[in-house]
Design an enzyme around this catalytic site. Structure first.
Site, PDB file in Angstrom:
ATOM      1  N   TYR A 197      -0.529  -9.251   7.316  1.00  0.00           N
ATOM      2  CA  TYR A 197      -1.460  -9.724   8.126  1.00  0.00           C
ATOM      3  C   TYR A 197      -1.842 -11.179   8.059  1.00  0.00           C
ATOM      4  CZ  TYR A 197      -3.115  -4.859   6.830  1.00  0.00           C
ATOM      5  OH  TYR A 197      -3.052  -3.706   6.343  1.00  0.00           O
TER       6      TYR A 197
ATOM      7  N   GLU B 257      -9.985   0.540   7.899  1.00  0.00           N
ATOM      8  CA  GLU B 257     -10.268  -0.951   7.854  1.00  0.00           C
ATOM      9  C   GLU B 257     -10.850  -1.562   9.347  1.00  0.00           C
ATOM     10  OE1 GLU B 257      -7.829  -3.321   5.383  1.00  0.00           O
ATOM     11  OE2 GLU B 257      -8.065  -5.225   6.743  1.00  0.00           O
TER      12      GLU B 257
ATOM     13  N   ARG C  55     -16.028   0.328   0.973  1.00  0.00           N
ATOM     14  CA  ARG C  55     -15.970   1.311   2.147  1.00  0.00           C
ATOM     15  C   ARG C  55     -16.004   2.444   1.581  1.00  0.00           C
ATOM     16  NH1 ARG C  55     -10.637  -1.704   3.950  1.00  0.00           N
ATOM     17  NH2 ARG C  55      -9.060  -0.678   2.555  1.00  0.00           N
TER      18      ARG C  55
ATOM     19  N   TYR D 136      -2.954 -14.939  -1.126  1.00  0.00           N
ATOM     20  CA  TYR D 136      -2.311 -14.436   0.197  1.00  0.00           C
ATOM     21  C   TYR D 136      -2.162 -15.606   1.009  1.00  0.00           C
ATOM     22  CZ  TYR D 136      -3.789  -9.613  -1.026  1.00  0.00           C
ATOM     23  OH  TYR D 136      -3.886  -8.496  -1.432  1.00  0.00           O
TER      24      TYR D 136
ATOM     25  N   TYR E  10      -5.124  -7.218  11.996  1.00  0.00           N
ATOM     26  CA  TYR E  10      -4.752  -5.705  11.787  1.00  0.00           C
ATOM     27  C   TYR E  10      -5.936  -4.634  12.096  1.00  0.00           C
ATOM     28  CZ  TYR E  10      -3.723  -1.417   8.560  1.00  0.00           C
ATOM     29  OH  TYR E  10      -3.490  -0.263   8.211  1.00  0.00           O
TER      30      TYR E  10
ATOM     31  N   THR F  64      -6.780   3.347  10.507  1.00  0.00           N
ATOM     32  CA  THR F  64      -7.240   2.721   9.311  1.00  0.00           C
ATOM     33  C   THR F  64      -8.715   2.645   9.250  1.00  0.00           C
ATOM     34  OG1 THR F  64      -7.112   0.808   7.789  1.00  0.00           O
ATOM     35  CG2 THR F  64      -7.030   0.230  10.243  1.00  0.00           C
TER      36      THR F  64
ATOM     37  N   ILE G 230      11.848   1.005  16.870  1.00  0.00           N
ATOM     38  CA  ILE G 230      11.319   1.217  17.903  1.00  0.00           C
ATOM     39  C   ILE G 230      10.881   0.242  18.958  1.00  0.00           C
ATOM     40  CG2 ILE G 230      10.153   3.411  17.357  1.00  0.00           C
ATOM     41  CD1 ILE G 230       7.466   1.547  17.590  1.00  0.00           C
TER      42      ILE G 230
ATOM     43  N   VAL H  91      -7.974 -10.621  -7.254  1.00  0.00           N
ATOM     44  CA  VAL H  91      -8.151 -11.459  -6.135  1.00  0.00           C
ATOM     45  C   VAL H  91      -9.898 -11.819  -5.977  1.00  0.00           C
ATOM     46  CG1 VAL H  91      -7.948 -11.626  -3.661  1.00  0.00           C
ATOM     47  CG2 VAL H  91      -6.141 -10.948  -4.821  1.00  0.00           C
TER      48      VAL H  91
ATOM     49  N   ARG I 208       0.760  -3.375  -1.681  1.00  0.00           N
ATOM     50  CA  ARG I 208      -0.846  -3.284  -2.024  1.00  0.00           C
ATOM     51  C   ARG I 208      -0.841  -3.208  -3.420  1.00  0.00           C
ATOM     52  NH1 ARG I 208      -0.497   1.330   2.864  1.00  0.00           N
ATOM     53  NH2 ARG I 208       1.682   1.157   2.175  1.00  0.00           N
TER      54      ARG I 208
HETATM   55  P1  NAD Z   1       4.347   2.303   5.297  1.00  0.00           P
HETATM   56  O1  NAD Z   1       4.402   0.926   5.533  1.00  0.00           O
HETATM   57  O2  NAD Z   1       4.824   2.932   4.282  1.00  0.00           O
HETATM   58  O3  NAD Z   1       4.997   3.160   6.348  1.00  0.00           O
HETATM   59  C1  NAD Z   1       5.023   2.710   7.760  1.00  0.00           C
HETATM   60  C2  NAD Z   1       6.411   2.935   8.243  1.00  0.00           C
HETATM   61  O4  NAD Z   1       6.737   2.424   9.366  1.00  0.00           O
HETATM   62  C3  NAD Z   1       7.571   2.357   7.250  1.00  0.00           C
HETATM   63  O5  NAD Z   1       8.471   3.095   6.841  1.00  0.00           O
HETATM   64  C4  NAD Z   1       8.449   1.520   8.048  1.00  0.00           C
HETATM   65  O6  NAD Z   1       9.685   1.261   8.125  1.00  0.00           O
HETATM   66  C5  NAD Z   1       8.255   2.185   9.584  1.00  0.00           C
HETATM   67  N1  NAD Z   1       8.375   1.023  10.693  1.00  0.00           N
HETATM   68  C6  NAD Z   1       7.844  -0.177  10.644  1.00  0.00           C
HETATM   69  N2  NAD Z   1       8.311  -0.924  11.840  1.00  0.00           N
HETATM   70  C7  NAD Z   1       9.042  -0.062  12.273  1.00  0.00           C
HETATM   71  C8  NAD Z   1       9.693   0.019  13.649  1.00  0.00           C
HETATM   72  N3  NAD Z   1       9.705  -1.379  14.320  1.00  0.00           N
HETATM   73  N4  NAD Z   1      10.570   0.757  13.948  1.00  0.00           N
HETATM   74  C9  NAD Z   1      10.677   1.800  13.224  1.00  0.00           C
HETATM   75  N5  NAD Z   1       9.882   2.305  12.147  1.00  0.00           N
HETATM   76  C10 NAD Z   1       9.354   1.190  11.563  1.00  0.00           C
HETATM   77  O7  NAD Z   1       3.005   2.775   5.382  1.00  0.00           O
HETATM   78  P2  NAD Z   1       2.096   3.940   5.049  1.00  0.00           P
HETATM   79  O8  NAD Z   1       1.053   3.582   3.881  1.00  0.00           O
HETATM   80  O9  NAD Z   1       2.784   5.251   5.073  1.00  0.00           O
HETATM   81  O10 NAD Z   1       0.896   3.802   6.169  1.00  0.00           O
HETATM   82  C11 NAD Z   1       1.038   4.717   7.491  1.00  0.00           C
HETATM   83  C12 NAD Z   1       0.234   4.623   8.496  1.00  0.00           C
HETATM   84  O11 NAD Z   1      -1.230   4.997   7.906  1.00  0.00           O
HETATM   85  C13 NAD Z   1      -0.078   2.963   8.892  1.00  0.00           C
HETATM   86  O12 NAD Z   1      -0.416   3.039  10.543  1.00  0.00           O
HETATM   87  C14 NAD Z   1      -1.073   2.300   8.227  1.00  0.00           C
HETATM   88  O13 NAD Z   1      -1.654   1.540   9.133  1.00  0.00           O
HETATM   89  C15 NAD Z   1      -1.903   3.547   8.082  1.00  0.00           C
HETATM   90  N6  NAD Z   1      -2.945   3.606   6.884  1.00  0.00           N
HETATM   91  C16 NAD Z   1      -2.494   3.847   5.660  1.00  0.00           C
HETATM   92  C17 NAD Z   1      -3.385   3.589   4.619  1.00  0.00           C
HETATM   93  C18 NAD Z   1      -2.693   3.873   3.031  1.00  0.00           C
HETATM   94  O14 NAD Z   1      -3.751   4.151   2.391  1.00  0.00           O
HETATM   95  N7  NAD Z   1      -1.468   4.210   2.862  1.00  0.00           N
HETATM   96  C19 NAD Z   1      -4.722   2.982   4.717  1.00  0.00           C
HETATM   97  C20 NAD Z   1      -4.694   2.763   6.059  1.00  0.00           C
HETATM   98  C21 NAD Z   1      -4.021   2.836   7.052  1.00  0.00           C
HETATM   99  N1  UDP Z   2      -5.898  -7.318  -4.953  1.00  0.00           N
HETATM  100  C1  UDP Z   2      -6.046  -7.791  -6.158  1.00  0.00           C
HETATM  101  N2  UDP Z   2      -4.834  -8.032  -6.894  1.00  0.00           N
HETATM  102  C2  UDP Z   2      -3.548  -7.989  -6.479  1.00  0.00           C
HETATM  103  C3  UDP Z   2      -3.478  -7.334  -4.985  1.00  0.00           C
HETATM  104  C4  UDP Z   2      -4.676  -7.250  -4.514  1.00  0.00           C
HETATM  105  O1  UDP Z   2      -7.021  -8.052  -6.735  1.00  0.00           O
HETATM  106  O2  UDP Z   2      -2.618  -8.061  -6.894  1.00  0.00           O
HETATM  107  C5  UDP Z   2      -7.217  -6.685  -4.135  1.00  0.00           C
HETATM  108  C6  UDP Z   2      -7.151  -7.291  -2.573  1.00  0.00           C
HETATM  109  O3  UDP Z   2      -7.646  -8.464  -2.411  1.00  0.00           O
HETATM  110  C7  UDP Z   2      -8.357  -6.268  -2.004  1.00  0.00           C
HETATM  111  C8  UDP Z   2      -7.759  -5.050  -2.885  1.00  0.00           C
HETATM  112  O4  UDP Z   2      -7.174  -5.500  -4.208  1.00  0.00           O
HETATM  113  O5  UDP Z   2      -9.399  -6.503  -2.211  1.00  0.00           O
HETATM  114  C9  UDP Z   2      -7.071  -3.751  -2.063  1.00  0.00           C
HETATM  115  O6  UDP Z   2      -6.026  -4.647  -1.667  1.00  0.00           O
HETATM  116  P1  UDP Z   2      -4.663  -3.792  -1.023  1.00  0.00           P
HETATM  117  O7  UDP Z   2      -3.704  -4.570  -0.622  1.00  0.00           O
HETATM  118  O8  UDP Z   2      -4.392  -2.635  -1.841  1.00  0.00           O
HETATM  119  O9  UDP Z   2      -5.255  -3.208   0.273  1.00  0.00           O
HETATM  120  P2  UDP Z   2      -6.588  -3.177   1.164  1.00  0.00           P
HETATM  121  O10 UDP Z   2      -7.615  -2.035   0.471  1.00  0.00           O
HETATM  122  O11 UDP Z   2      -7.157  -4.430   0.983  1.00  0.00           O
HETATM  123  O12 UDP Z   2      -6.417  -2.810   2.460  1.00  0.00           O
END
Ligand code: NAD
Ligand code: UDP
Length: 366
Positions: A83, A119, A318, A308, A163, A117, A54, A228, A210
């Protein structure tokens, strides 16, 4: 109903697209990637999959938004490792590029579901040095609600927070567009979803996924699991099926209850320290998936900066307040931590290992 899904090929996007297609929606899916994650829905007659970055502004984003009934935006750099390594790109993608999608929705009067998020809540009050709370362990200090909680982020030199800042600013801009130009948005704040398709394993690709994938990789390759900063941090894990159930209700938006609302999606009952999470994953692995004679891996510790790089900081704890999703949508998460880990680990040990890593692991009982 035609739904335009950005980030459709990712972890959440792939599950969501499958669910939308199974529920009778017409889906236009956009993602820069198209890999094993889309297998469960590619080829569906109601799907158009567009492999597109995009950030290429020559691509007619506006036309796609105009021709859809609902836009869902999941695109982001979403792994803490990024990040730290590429904070500017995180800002540019997670704020500037996502803002272009939102502004297109404003121009064409389209409803937008924006993934943000948990976060954005940042740290707990209890984590602030010298604050002197009577009972710092009281879960109320770590329970975040959408429209009441303060958002407490760390200092600028800890660039992990770029982020959360980018996501928070996007939320604030959507809110302002809602107020001044009538944008109909719903913001979702996910709390640590887990399930099949979550991230690649670190061995497979140059990148930092993650925690689940790090631990799974360690178990599958017989390497130490790294905690960590001692793994004292706590998270509430949520199974992807529960999360998609809630998201589907938000898509359906009964009586407009989601209009200009923010929703936490998470399981408040699944809180765990990362150190306990590691032990639980190791136990499950040894019970269900280890080969005969395979020994349990070690669990070791490293500082956040070692693991990291400079600029790492962390959310200490949280817990989602999900009163809003419960009352407005009748949603209740069902999956406990152990069950979701078993299901996700099984996927990695079998399907992922076979399809992506090219080797097949044999469970101990076999
Ligand atoms: P993900 O990385 O698996 O999915 C993101 C997708 O965006 C990927 O498939 C990637 O290829 C696509 N993308 C990145 N840059 C792009 C670009 N320039 N053009 C087109 N596509 C692009 O992540 P996810 O876990 O599925 O998360 C989805 C959303 O939810 C994100 O906005 C993330 O911040 C948010 N979120 C997820 C979690 C979680 O627990 N998974 C937690 C907090 C927030
Ligand atoms: N973490 C860890 N070992 C690893 C990777 C991550 O202890 O190999 C910790 C990280 O520091 C954080 C938590 O696990 O406190 C969750 O990290 P994650 O990357 O899944 O995402 P977050 O919840 O921080 O967005």
């Amino acid at each position: 109903m035609r739904v335009l899904v950005f980030g459709a090929g990712g972890f959440i996007g792939s599950h969501l697209c499958r669910r939308l297609l199974e529920s009778g929606y017409e889906v236009t899916a956009v993602d820069v990637r198209r890999d094993y994650k889309v297998r469960s829905f590619e080829g569906h007659p109601a799907l158009t999959y567009i492999t597109q970055d995009i950030r290429d502004h020559a691509w007619p984003l506006d036309a796609y938004v105009r021709d859809s009934d609902l836009v869902i935006d999941l695109i982001a750099h979403a792994n803490p490792g990024l990040y730290i390594r590429i904070p500017l790109e995180v800002f540019q993608l997670n704020f500037i590029e996502n803002l272009r999608i939102a502004e297109s929705c404003v121009r064409h009067g389209k409803r937008l579901i924006q993934f943000s998020t948990c976060e954005v809540y940042g740290r707990t009050v209890a984590s602030i040095e010298g604050i002197g709370l009577q009972d710092p362990e009281d879960p109320r200090h770590a329970t975040f609600s959408e429209d009441r909680s303060e958002l407490i982020l760390g200092p600028v030199c800890k660039h992990r927070w770029i982020y959360a800042s980018a996501k928070q600013l996007l939320e604030r801009v959507l809110h302002a567009y809602g107020l001044e130009q009538g944008l109909n948005y719903t913001i979702i704040r996910p709390f640590n979803f887990i399930g099949p398709n979550i991230d690649f394993l670190p061995d497979e690709r140059d990148g930092i996924p993650r925690v689940f994938s790090f631990f799974m990789d360690a178990l599958m390759h017989g390497r130490p699991m790294v905690l960590v900063n001692g793994g004292r941090q706590r998270r509430c894990y949520t199974y992807i099926d529960d999360a998609i159930d809630c998201t589907q209700r938000i898509v359906e938006n009964p009586g407009g209850v989601c209009d200009r609302q923010i929703f936490n999606i998470g399981h408040p009952g699944n809180e765990v320290r990362i150190s306990e999470f590691a032990v639980m994953m190791r136990e499950i692995y040894m019970e269900k998936f280890a080969r005969r004679g395979e020994r349990a891996v070690e669990i070791v510790e490293q500082s956040g900066e070692e693991f990291y790089g400079a600029g790492y900081d962390d959310s200490d704890r949280r817990i989602p307040d999900i009163t809003k999703a419960r009352t407005l949508l009748g949603w209740e998460p069902k999956w406990g931590l152990r069950a979701m880990l078993e299901a996700t680990m099984e996927y990695y040990v079998n399907e992922y290992a076979r399809d992506v890593l090219g080797s097949h692991r044999i469970p101990a009982e076999a």
